[in-house]
Design a protein around this motif. Structure first.
Motif, PDB file in Angstrom:
ATOM      1  N   MET A   1       0.718  -1.180   0.004  1.00 34.73           N
ATOM      2  CA  MET A   1      -0.129   0.025  -0.024  1.00 34.73           C
ATOM      3  C   MET A   1       0.966   1.112  -0.082  1.00 34.73           C
ATOM      4  SD  MET A   1      -3.047   0.319   0.023  1.00 34.73           S
ATOM      5  CE  MET A   1      -4.849   0.934   0.556  1.00 34.73           C
TER       6      MET A   1
ATOM      7  N   ARG B   1     -11.869  13.203 -10.324  1.00 36.00           N
ATOM      8  CA  ARG B   1     -12.233  11.775 -11.189  1.00 36.00           C
ATOM      9  C   ARG B   1     -11.465  10.641 -10.330  1.00 36.00           C
ATOM     10  NH1 ARG B   1     -11.959   9.485 -15.960  1.00 36.00           N
ATOM     11  NH2 ARG B   1     -10.032  10.275 -16.051  1.00 36.00           N
TER      12      ARG B   1
ATOM     13  N   MET C   1     -13.346   7.840  -8.382  1.00 38.44           N
ATOM     14  CA  MET C   1     -13.079   6.303  -8.639  1.00 38.44           C
ATOM     15  C   MET C   1     -12.571   5.541  -7.576  1.00 38.44           C
ATOM     16  SD  MET C   1     -13.498   4.899 -11.272  1.00 38.44           S
ATOM     17  CE  MET C   1     -13.925   3.345 -10.507  1.00 38.44           C
TER      18      MET C   1
ATOM     19  N   LEU D   1     -14.185   2.353  -5.714  1.00 34.80           N
ATOM     20  CA  LEU D   1     -13.553   0.849  -5.575  1.00 34.80           C
ATOM     21  C   LEU D   1     -12.980   0.431  -4.178  1.00 34.80           C
ATOM     22  CD1 LEU D   1     -10.485   1.547  -8.200  1.00 34.80           C
ATOM     23  CD2 LEU D   1     -12.804   0.230  -8.298  1.00 34.80           C
ATOM     24  N   GLY D   2     -13.766   1.402  -3.138  1.00 36.45           N
ATOM     25  CA  GLY D   2     -13.666   1.020  -1.856  1.00 36.45           C
ATOM     26  C   GLY D   2     -12.662   1.831  -1.056  1.00 36.45           C
ATOM     27  N   ALA D   3     -12.069   2.887  -1.326  1.00 37.33           N
ATOM     28  CA  ALA D   3     -11.131   3.607  -0.527  1.00 37.33           C
ATOM     29  C   ALA D   3     -11.762   4.275   0.534  1.00 37.33           C
ATOM     30  CB  ALA D   3     -10.402   4.681  -1.450  1.00 37.33           C
TER      31      ALA D   3
ATOM     32  N   GLN E   1      -7.842   6.386   4.057  1.00 33.56           N
ATOM     33  CA  GLN E   1      -7.010   5.985   3.132  1.00 33.56           C
ATOM     34  C   GLN E   1      -6.794   7.228   1.955  1.00 33.56           C
ATOM     35  OE1 GLN E   1      -9.302   2.304   2.396  1.00 33.56           O
ATOM     36  NE2 GLN E   1      -7.584   1.177   2.721  1.00 33.56           N
TER      37      GLN E   1
ATOM     38  N   THR F   1     -18.645  10.890  -3.487  1.00 27.43           N
ATOM     39  CA  THR F   1     -18.203  10.281  -4.312  1.00 27.43           C
ATOM     40  C   THR F   1     -18.864  10.591  -5.912  1.00 27.43           C
ATOM     41  OG1 THR F   1     -18.696   8.528  -2.855  1.00 27.43           O
ATOM     42  CG2 THR F   1     -18.078   7.723  -5.150  1.00 27.43           C
ATOM     43  N   LEU F   2     -20.245  10.712  -5.939  1.00 27.35           N
ATOM     44  CA  LEU F   2     -20.617  11.034  -7.243  1.00 27.35           C
ATOM     45  C   LEU F   2     -20.311  12.261  -7.738  1.00 27.35           C
ATOM     46  CD1 LEU F   2     -24.320   9.720  -6.917  1.00 27.35           C
ATOM     47  CD2 LEU F   2     -22.391   8.788  -8.532  1.00 27.35           C
TER      48      LEU F   2
ATOM     49  N   LEU G   1     -16.876  11.940  -8.829  1.00 21.77           N
ATOM     50  CA  LEU G   1     -17.051  11.485 -10.130  1.00 21.77           C
ATOM     51  C   LEU G   1     -17.355  12.366 -11.345  1.00 21.77           C
ATOM     52  CD1 LEU G   1     -18.296   7.650  -9.963  1.00 21.77           C
ATOM     53  CD2 LEU G   1     -15.964   8.613 -10.769  1.00 21.77           C
TER      54      LEU G   1
ATOM     55  N   ASN H   1     -26.981   4.057  -9.491  1.00 25.77           N
ATOM     56  CA  ASN H   1     -25.973   4.624  -8.289  1.00 25.77           C
ATOM     57  C   ASN H   1     -26.721   4.190  -6.960  1.00 25.77           C
ATOM     58  OD1 ASN H   1     -24.113   5.819  -9.918  1.00 25.77           O
ATOM     59  ND2 ASN H   1     -25.087   7.813  -9.874  1.00 25.77           N
TER      60      ASN H   1
ATOM     61  N   LEU I   1     -23.799   4.256  -4.019  1.00 29.02           N
ATOM     62  CA  LEU I   1     -23.079   5.519  -4.139  1.00 29.02           C
ATOM     63  C   LEU I   1     -24.186   6.580  -3.967  1.00 29.02           C
ATOM     64  CD1 LEU I   1     -21.270   5.068  -7.532  1.00 29.02           C
ATOM     65  CD2 LEU I   1     -20.340   4.648  -4.883  1.00 29.02           C
TER      66      LEU I   1
ATOM     67  N   SER J   1     -20.127   0.545   3.182  1.00 30.05           N
ATOM     68  CA  SER J   1     -18.822   0.627   2.051  1.00 30.05           C
ATOM     69  C   SER J   1     -18.280  -0.905   2.243  1.00 30.05           C
ATOM     70  CB  SER J   1     -17.949   1.549   2.585  1.00 30.05           C
ATOM     71  OG  SER J   1     -16.878   1.084   2.868  1.00 30.05           O
TER      72      SER J   1
ATOM     73  N   TYR K   1     -20.392  -3.021  -0.289  1.00 30.15           N
ATOM     74  CA  TYR K   1     -20.207  -2.682  -1.873  1.00 30.15           C
ATOM     75  C   TYR K   1     -18.732  -3.265  -2.004  1.00 30.15           C
ATOM     76  CZ  TYR K   1     -18.491   2.005  -1.929  1.00 30.15           C
ATOM     77  OH  TYR K   1     -17.732   3.360  -2.124  1.00 30.15           O
ATOM     78  N   LYS K   2     -17.853  -3.052  -1.419  1.00 28.29           N
ATOM     79  CA  LYS K   2     -16.589  -3.543  -1.542  1.00 28.29           C
ATOM     80  C   LYS K   2     -16.399  -4.879  -1.718  1.00 28.29           C
ATOM     81  CE  LYS K   2     -13.783  -1.353   1.622  1.00 28.29           C
ATOM     82  NZ  LYS K   2     -12.573  -0.964   2.630  1.00 28.29           N
TER      83      LYS K   2
ATOM     84  N   PHE L   1     -18.153  -1.788 -10.367  1.00 28.91           N
ATOM     85  CA  PHE L   1     -18.738  -0.940 -11.340  1.00 28.91           C
ATOM     86  C   PHE L   1     -17.988  -0.886 -12.681  1.00 28.91           C
ATOM     87  CE2 PHE L   1     -19.988   0.523  -7.216  1.00 28.91           C
ATOM     88  CZ  PHE L   1     -21.235   1.338  -7.488  1.00 28.91           C
TER      89      PHE L   1
ATOM     90  N   PHE M   1     -18.104   2.033 -15.876  1.00 34.98           N
ATOM     91  CA  PHE M   1     -18.517   3.233 -16.281  1.00 34.98           C
ATOM     92  C   PHE M   1     -18.545   3.430 -17.995  1.00 34.98           C
ATOM     93  CE2 PHE M   1     -17.002   3.494 -12.239  1.00 34.98           C
ATOM     94  CZ  PHE M   1     -17.990   4.239 -11.428  1.00 34.98           C
TER      95      PHE M   1
ATOM     96  N   HIS N   1     -13.416   5.631 -16.585  1.00 28.96           N
ATOM     97  CA  HIS N   1     -13.039   5.941 -15.187  1.00 28.96           C
ATOM     98  C   HIS N   1     -11.700   5.227 -14.799  1.00 28.96           C
ATOM     99  CE1 HIS N   1     -15.665   9.202 -15.120  1.00 28.96           C
ATOM    100  NE2 HIS N   1     -16.646   8.530 -14.276  1.00 28.96           N
TER     101      HIS N   1
ATOM    102  N   PRO O   1      -8.728  -2.240  -6.250  1.00 28.71           N
ATOM    103  CA  PRO O   1      -9.584  -2.769  -5.212  1.00 28.71           C
ATOM    104  C   PRO O   1      -9.088  -3.595  -4.389  1.00 28.71           C
ATOM    105  CG  PRO O   1     -10.503  -2.767  -7.625  1.00 28.71           C
ATOM    106  CD  PRO O   1      -8.994  -2.355  -7.702  1.00 28.71           C
TER     107      PRO O   1
ATOM    108  N   TYR P   1      -7.294  -1.826  -1.439  1.00 23.50           N
ATOM    109  CA  TYR P   1      -8.317  -1.304  -0.305  1.00 23.50           C
ATOM    110  C   TYR P   1      -9.100  -2.427   0.237  1.00 23.50           C
ATOM    111  CZ  TYR P   1      -7.701   3.437  -2.458  1.00 23.50           C
ATOM    112  OH  TYR P   1      -7.160   4.385  -2.896  1.00 23.50           O
TER     113      TYR P   1
END
Lengths: 803, 223
Positions: A1, A323, A327, A331-333, A337, A414-415, A418, B50, B55, B79, B82-83, B88, B90, B94, B108, B111
């Protein structure tokens, strides 16, 4: 990481090379400036702090309640120190101290030494380390203690115990045996000397040994650890009543009021560690570390501005990374983090900038030391506490300046991220506040530069009441007696082109190249009242050579035979005597000698400009010594005439160094601190302004980007380029206005405080601050105009197409 | 059942009035389904995706995912959910520009705190499967659109999700590339991955085994 973060950090920094470079440049300049200023300030603060006993060391001074108010005196009579040690408890050590000069008479090695006269306990009190020989070497009257460097200069080696030294001390020839070698005096020591001998060798010791009314030296004292200075002051009351009975009665007679403790005369102690920061103002003592702290403050302000800029620029730039943030979130951050990722990017920048800054400050160290006339070194700063302080402040800066943008970015939705929408409405307030702070600092620094410059200019150009441009002062440091040398100099220079007149006195004006200053004062009774005056022993033609204005009467003249009993006084002395017409009045000084006032001079500034003009009396006694020759030269070919004076001196005293200099140089030399301060503040404000400009530029870039669409629409509906430029500029000008409102009173207060130190000072006018504000406005306008005008000129079709 | 939406409402206030983005949406999705959501621009396709992808929030209704009531979960648990289960894809791919293909696919896993050796194996498998081993050290800008979307799908799949949400996955691609991507989705679906895609195109929608039509935030019974 972690590896991943580092990789991304560097790729990002690399991708935005110009931004990274700008940031690095700014931060490293700020770090370097802060380091150098910090070095200067810490060096100043470390003065006299190396003595192990510093907590218990004090300098003795007396406060005397005269009818005109309190007077402070640091010089003591010869019997004072032994009596005090004998009669009062809790004094661990005491030593008398006079700093003087001596000439080594060894053929071919005629060197001038800074010689001190002191008591044997001196080396037990102060941490001047003895390398060879006993610590109490001065117990032996004929021994001398010299520093390693001096040994090297005199003998070419340091193993010189037992060698003999033949010195010319105050006109007497004395032989000493080297009894101990001292380690070189640390640069941070306020007490500086090449050699030390027992106090019994001090000038006029024998005649003063039992006199309580002649004072000529400082006294240092080391208290036992379990007592306080206040206790000593208290226990000295009866001591004073015994030894200064006469003085106290005179003070009572003259109508003086006792101080808060009920004393007319009080022994006080000034902590030795404060001496470098103490200023005896005559009537009060001011201990202030404001100067080093102010310099440290400027360093911090520069860092602060760089930090603010960094925050603003990071947020401005983050639009490009929205972005990525979005993203990463999908992706789960976690917030944590993301925060860590962005923060670590800042830390890298800061770290590299710090290293560059250290490199830069090392590179600039020697010009800095020259410019600011300081012996401070960066390597002196490596003491552990300092390193820790620096480390902590570095971490703090990265945490705040790097952490805040990271926090803002990691909190984005998030949205929104994005979609690339930077919702910074709330952040604008923070940004604006930061900009206001930044401009306020710039305005304070600019007005500081203006006021300091003006005050310095004022002091340099002030009419001091004597001719400083045309007079050369020469310290008399020859082998013959000074009177002989003055006579020889007169002969040598007589009739030479460009020489107008030659005279001498026992004191210089300003600070000469010999670097020595002293003053002599005396008190006597006049018409049943105590009066005091500065004393100056002069030779014929003194007022004429110096261009002093005669108010009434005459000056000393060869056509009067009895002038050794005549005195010439200044207007302040006439006031001190309370005589409307002081001419021909007789003063009885030194018990029975009657002096007649033959002339009154207009007041002139014989002391520094932060003092009022004090009373002074000029004597012309053939048997009192003279220490400085003065030569008045014609205004033409001054450089050439100066050389001919130097040649003349070389012919008279081939082995003595010629230390002559024009009086205006001497006066200038006394402004060293003011000059340094002006240089520091003006270079500080320059750096602050440049950094602010870069920051402002970045912000204007952001604002223009944010409002691209608005600008396009406004243009389509008919706004002109000027209107749009004004629209974009208006907001920034508002910020500068707010900054001015905040900064002007602060600057006013600070500067008027500073000016209080000067008896002769400029008036603070509003226009100074307005000028500083206007300058800030112009700089701001200039900086943002690059972006705003370009945005306003842009074809609206282009700006609208971006959606 | 994988997920269940019960009477979901989502609105924004405009001039004091509610404008509905999602209006009483109910939907059951079984594991292994391939659902296409169709509708004109602004009909609420993306919003629905979404919401399903957690999201976006909604104001009213229930959302149960794999037996967990999403509407009452805390941010952290959501979180985590969904992780674990959702990937997703797009329209605009992205991908992170600063990362290579390999690193994009790996992200991913970072994380999810998966160990380095395991990460390597998983990413290598994925590269292999999509035939992009040779491109693993390239940056997104060096790839064609179709290849970028391939990487996007690989990244979505790397964490072995149960559900793939694809928002116009072929919108930026030409028809041939688009077809390839759709074929890929079909394959994945055959392997058991549940897929919900939003699309304009009838032909793409036809890949799904169920089509939902949206108009102004409401489910339409018939187009």
């Amino acid at each position: 990481m972690l590896k991943n973060y580092i990789k991304i950090a560097f790729r990002n920094l690399w991708k935005d090379k110009s931004f990274t470079l700008l940031n690095l440049l700014r931060l490293s300049v700020a770090f370097a400036a802060a380091l150098l200023l910090g070095m200067y300030a810490f060096f100043d603060l470390s003065y006299d702090q190396f003595h192990e006993n510093k907590e218990d060391l004090f300098q003795v001074y007396y406060s005397e309640q005269t009818p005109d108010g309190q007077e402070l005196a640091t010089s003591m009579p010869v019997p004072f120190a032994p009596a005090l040690e004998r009669e009062l408890p809790n004094i661990k050590h005491i030593s008398r101290y006079i700093s003087d000069h001596a000439l080594n008479l060894e053929e071919g090695k005629e060197l001038d030494l800074r010689l001190i006269f002191t008591d044997p306990e001196f080396f037990e009190m102060f941490s001047f380390e003895t390398l060879r020989g006993p610590v109490d070497v001065l117990k032996n009257d004929s021994q001398i203690s010299i520093t390693e460097e001096t040994a090297q200069r005199l003998f070419g080696k340091t193993e010189v115990l037992g060698e003999r030294l033949n010195l010319l001390v105050n006109g007497r020839n004395e032989v000493f045996t080297v009894g101990s070698i001292l380690k070189d005096i640390p640069v941070t020591s306020g007490l500086r000397f090449d050699a030390a001998v027992n106090f019994t060798h001090s000038p006029n010791y024998a005649e003063n040994v039992d006199r309580w009314d002649s004072r000529n030296h400082s006294v240092f004292i080391q208290l036992s650890a379990d007592t306080t200075p206040e206790a000593l002051t208290q226990s000295a009351v009866s001591f004073n009543n015994l030894h200064y009975q006469g003085n106290i009665e005179d003070l009572k007679r003259d109508g003086a009021q006792p101080n808060a403790n009920g004393n007319y005369l009080e022994l006080n102690l000034l902590p030795f560690k404060d001496i470098h920061f103490a200023d005896f103002k005559g009537d009060y003592l001011k201990v202030s570390r404001a100067y080093p702290y102010m310099i440290l403050g400027i360093g911090l302000l520069i860092l602060f501005i760089a930090g603010i800029n960094f925050v603003n620029m990071s947020i401005a730039r983050s639009a490009q990374r929205l972005r990525e943030i979005g993203m990463r979130k999908t992706l789960g951050a976690a917030k944590k983090q993301l925060f860590f990722q962005f923060w670590s990017e800042s830390v890298w920048i800061f770290l590299i900038a710090l290293l560059l800054g250290i490199g830069l400050s090392l590179a600039l160290e020697s010009p800095f030391r020259q410019l600011f006339n300081t012996p401070a070194r960066l390597t002196d700063m490596s003491s552990s506490t300092l390193v820790i302080t620096l480390l902590i402040s570095f971490i703090l800066i990265t945490f705040i300046a790097g952490g805040y943008p990271a926090l803002v970015l990691s909190k984005l939705g998030t949205l929104k991220a994005l979609k690339g929408k930077l919702d910074l409405a709330g952040k604008n307030r923070v940004r604006n506040a930061l900009m206001v702070v930044q401009f306020s600092i710039a305005i304070v620094l600019i007005s500081g530069t203006l006021v300091l410059g003006k005050q310095l200019d004022y002091m340099r150009n002030k009419d001091l009441g004597f001719n400083k441009e045309q007079v050369v002062a020469i310290p008399l440091n020859g082998k013959r007696t000074n009177r002989q040398n003055v006579a020889l100099l007169r002969n040598e220079l007589a009739g030479k082109p460009g020489i107008l007149s030659v005279t001498a006195s026992d004191n210089n004006l300003g600070l000469g190249k010999d670097g020595s200053t002293y003053f002599s004062r005396m008190g006597f009774d006049y018409k049943g009242r105590g009066v005091s005056t500065n004393m100056l022993v002069v030779d014929y033609d003194y007022p004429e050579t110096l261009g002093l204005q005669l108010k009434e009467g005459r000056t000393f003249s060869r056509s009067y035979s009895g002038d050794s009993l005549s005195i010439v006084i200044n207007e302040a002395m006439a006031r001190e005597l309370q005589e409307e017409d002081p001419l021909n009045k007789q003063l009885i000084i030194d018990d029975s000698i009657k002096y007649t006032v033959v002339g009154v001079l207009k007041d002139y500034n014989f002391q520094s400009l932060n003092k009022k003009i004090e009373p002074i009396s000029l004597f012309m006694k053939g048997d009192w010594d003279l220490y400085y020759a003065f030569v008045k030269v014609a205004p033409q070919n001054m450089a050439q005439t100066f050389e001919s004076i130097e040649d003349a001196w070389k012919r008279i005293e081939p082995n003595a160094e010629f230390l002559g200099s024009f009086l205006d140089e001497n006066i200038d030399r006394t402004f060293k601190r003011e000059r340094t301060m002006t240089t520091i503040i003006s270079s500080g404000s320059l750096i602050a302004i440049i950094l602010s400009c870069i920051g402002l530029f970045a912000i204007s870039m952001l604002v223009v980007t944010q409002r691209t669409k608005e600008i396009g629409v406004r243009k389509v509906v008919g706004a002109s380029v000027a209107q749009i430029t004004f629209l974009l500029t208006k907001d920034f000008l508002k910020l500068v206005g707010v900054a001015f409102v905040i900064a002007a009173p602060v600057a006013w207060w600070l500067l008027s405080q500073w000016l209080q130190d000067y008896e002769y000072r400029i008036e603070l006018h509003l226009w100074i601050f307005l000028a500083a504000g206007l300058l800030a406005v112009f700089i701001a306008l200039f900086t943002i105009s690059f972006r705003t005008i370009r945005a306003a000129l842009k074809n609206p079709v282009e700006s609208l197409r971006t959606e | 059942m994988l997920l269940q939406l019960n009477h979901i409402y989502k609105w924004v206030k405009q001039g004091g009035k509610r404008v509905f983005l999602l209006n009483d949406i109910s939907l059951d999705v079984e594991e292994g389904e391939f659902i296409s959501i169709m509708g004109p621009s602004g009909s609420g396709k993306s919003t629905l995706l979404n919401v399903i992808g957690m999201l976006d929030e909604f104001q009213e209704g229930e959302y149960i995912f794999d037996g967990e009531p999403v509407h009452s979960l805390k941010e952290k648990q959501r979180s985590k959910l969904y992780k674990e289960y959702i990937g997703f894809v797009f329209q605009a791919y992205h991908l992170i520009d600063e990362l290579t293909v390999y690193e994009n696919i790996e992200t991913p896993l970072l994380y999810k705190n998966i160990k380095s050796s395991e990460r390597k194996a998983l990413v290598a498998d994925m590269l292999d499967r999509f035939n992009i081993v040779g491109k693993k050290d390239l940056f997104p800008a060096q790839l064609s659109g179709g290849q970028q979307q391939l990487v996007g799908i690989a990244r979505a799949l790397i964490a072995k999700p149960k559900l793939i949400l694809a928002d116009e996955p072929t919108g930026n691609l030409n028809s041939k590339q688009g077809e390839e991507i759709m074929e890929l989705f079909k394959e994945l679906n055959a392997e058991g991955v549940t897929i919900i895609q939003a699309t304009h195109s009838e032909s793409n929608a036809a890949y799904g085994n169920r089509i939902i039509h949206l108009l102004d935030g409401s489910k339409q019974l018939q187009p």
